[in-house]
Each structure stands twice: as structure tokens, then as C-alpha cells.
Design an enzyme around this catalytic site. Structure first.
Site, PDB file in Angstrom:
ATOM      1  CB  CYS A  40      35.371  40.787  35.530  1.00 45.97           C
ATOM      2  SG  CYS A  40      36.658  41.332  36.692  1.00 45.97           S
ATOM      3  CG  ASP A  42      36.419  38.123  40.524  1.00 50.09           C
ATOM      4  OD1 ASP A  42      36.424  36.939  40.929  1.00 50.09           O
ATOM      5  OD2 ASP A  42      36.308  39.099  41.287  1.00 50.09           O
ATOM      6  NE  ARG A  44      35.458  36.772  43.692  1.00 52.11           N
ATOM      7  CZ  ARG A  44      35.372  37.872  44.434  1.00 52.11           C
ATOM      8  NH1 ARG A  44      34.919  37.783  45.674  1.00 52.11           N
ATOM      9  NH2 ARG A  44      35.714  39.043  43.940  1.00 52.11           N
ATOM     10  CG  HIS A  96      31.920  40.559  38.964  1.00 52.91           C
ATOM     11  ND1 HIS A  96      32.382  40.470  40.247  1.00 52.91           N
ATOM     12  CD2 HIS A  96      32.994  40.914  38.215  1.00 52.91           C
ATOM     13  CE1 HIS A  96      33.682  40.741  40.268  1.00 52.91           C
ATOM     14  NE2 HIS A  96      34.080  41.017  39.051  1.00 52.91           N
ATOM     15  CB  CYS A  99      33.773  44.351  39.959  1.00 55.21           C
ATOM     16  SG  CYS A  99      35.131  44.333  38.771  1.00 55.21           S
TER      17      CYS A  99
HETATM   18 CO    CO Z   1      35.697  42.128  38.562  1.00 55.58          CO
END
Ligand code: CO
Length: 204
Positions: A40, A42, A44, A96, A99
Site C-alpha cells: 500500500c 500508506d 506508514r 495492512h 488501511c
Molecule cells: Co493502506
């Protein structure tokens, strides 16, 4: 802020060079990563950081909610290069918990283009509606959907002509599904790995 970033880059490159004088010279020659990571976007969940890998050790493709669209030229080009040129041994589809893309796919409100992008996740939610309905919290349902999205992604990667061709010529490449916990920083194996033995009908 950009200046801060550039300053940190200089500090990093100086520190690396001090530790290993030929570090960049060596890396610039070639990349030979063992892993191809599909994750992803993301911020993080950076592949190198959470997997403890150095530059040069993982080839990476990321998109919102690590959706595997079988017609995504961007993903397919990266996959083909990873398999046919870099000869990676392990392909990791990593989702994750927590998400935002998974969450958006479970909401009724419109999200613009993201709704097109996330359509496969809505399809998975429909397919597993009964199992998801047994869970009592929205968070638990979204977490399970994040896991199912990874399992489906692994299956779709394994079904691409790129992997089928690689396995047909005997390449030792395996596709794995992992999920990352934002709350504890741990990667978990979802036990949905596919390698040539499975595709060959369990002959091995
Ligand atoms: Co995500």
C-alpha cells in the site's frame, strides 16, 4: 521543508560513505534484489523499513490499498521486470490493518476515482459477505477484508502469464501474502503462498 529533506539526504549519503566508502559505487553498478514487494502507498508502511531491508534488497511497487488489477500496466511492467530481468525469488503482496483504502471501500459515500480503483475490494466484500457479517465490529470486518484483499492479490499475481511462464521454465519464484499491523509494527504471514508446485496441481 524541502531544504530539510535535502539536508537529511546529504547527511545520509555522507554517513553511508563514511561507513562504506564504495557503497554507492557498488550499488550503482547493479541491483540484485531477492524480493519484489507490492504494498500500500500508506506512508506508514515503507517496504524497506518494515522489512529491515537495505537499498538494493527489495524492488517495490505500491498503490492505494495494494489492489492487484490484472490489467494494471504499471504493476504488470514492474512484475515482469522483477521476474524476468531481476529474477527475484520472493514476491510479497503486503496489506495492512487500518488501511484507508480498505475503509473507503466499505463506505457508502463517493470517493471519486478511488471508487473505481477500489472496485475489486468491493467485489471481495460481496463474495465474503456472510463471513464478514459474522464479525461484530467494523474494524474487525475491515481487517478481515484487508487480509482477503491480500489473498486475492496473491492469486491474481500467480495467475498472470508472467508467473505462469516463469514457473513453466522452472524458475524458483514464490508469491506470498503478508499483512502488517500499524499498531505493533509486525508482519504476519497469511499462509496463502503460491509456488510452482501448487500451480502444477500439487505434483511436488
Ligand atoms: Co493502506
Amino acid at each position: 521543508m524541502l531544504n530539510d529533506l535535502l539536508k537529511r539526504n546529504v547527511d545520509w549519503s555522507v554517513e553511508r560513505t563514511e561507513r562504506e566508502p564504495d557503497y554507492f559505487a557498488r550499488l550503482s553498478e547493479q541491483q540484485a534484489p531477492e524480493f519484489f514487494w507490492i504494498g500500500c502507498s500508506d506512508s506508514r508502511v515503507p517496504a524497506n523499513v518494515v522489512a529491515g531491508l537495505e537499498p538494493g534488497e527489495v524492488f517495490v511497487h505500491r498503490n492505494v490499498a495494494n489492489v492487484i488489477h490484472s490489467t494494471d500496466l504499471n504493476m504488470l511492467s514492474a512484475l515482469e521486470f522483477a521476474v524476468d530481468v531481476l529474477h527475484v525469488r520472493e514476491i510479497i503482496v503486503c496489506g495492512h490493518y487500518g488501511c484507508g483504502g480498505i475503509k473507503a471501500s466499505t463506505e457508502d459515500m463517493p470517493h471519486g476515482l478511488a471508487d473505481h480503483w477500489l472496485a475489486p475490494i468491493r467485489g471481495i466484500a460481496r463474495q465474503y459477505a456472510i463471513d464478514l457479517g459474522r464479525l461484530h465490529s467494523l474494524e474487525a470486518r475491515q481487517d478481515m477484508l484487508a487480509e482477503l484483499n491480500v489473498v486475492e492479490g496473491v492469486r491474481r499475481i500467480a495467475e498472470t502469464p508472467i508467473l505462469q511462464r516463469a514457473w513453466a521454465r522452472g524458475a524458483k519464484v514464490c508469491v506470498h501474502g503478508l499483512i502488517y499491523g500499524l499498531k505493533d509494527g509486525r508482519l504476519r504471514d497469511l499462509g496463502c503462498s503460491v509456488d510452482m508446485s501448487i500451480v502444477a496441481g500439487g505434483a511436488v
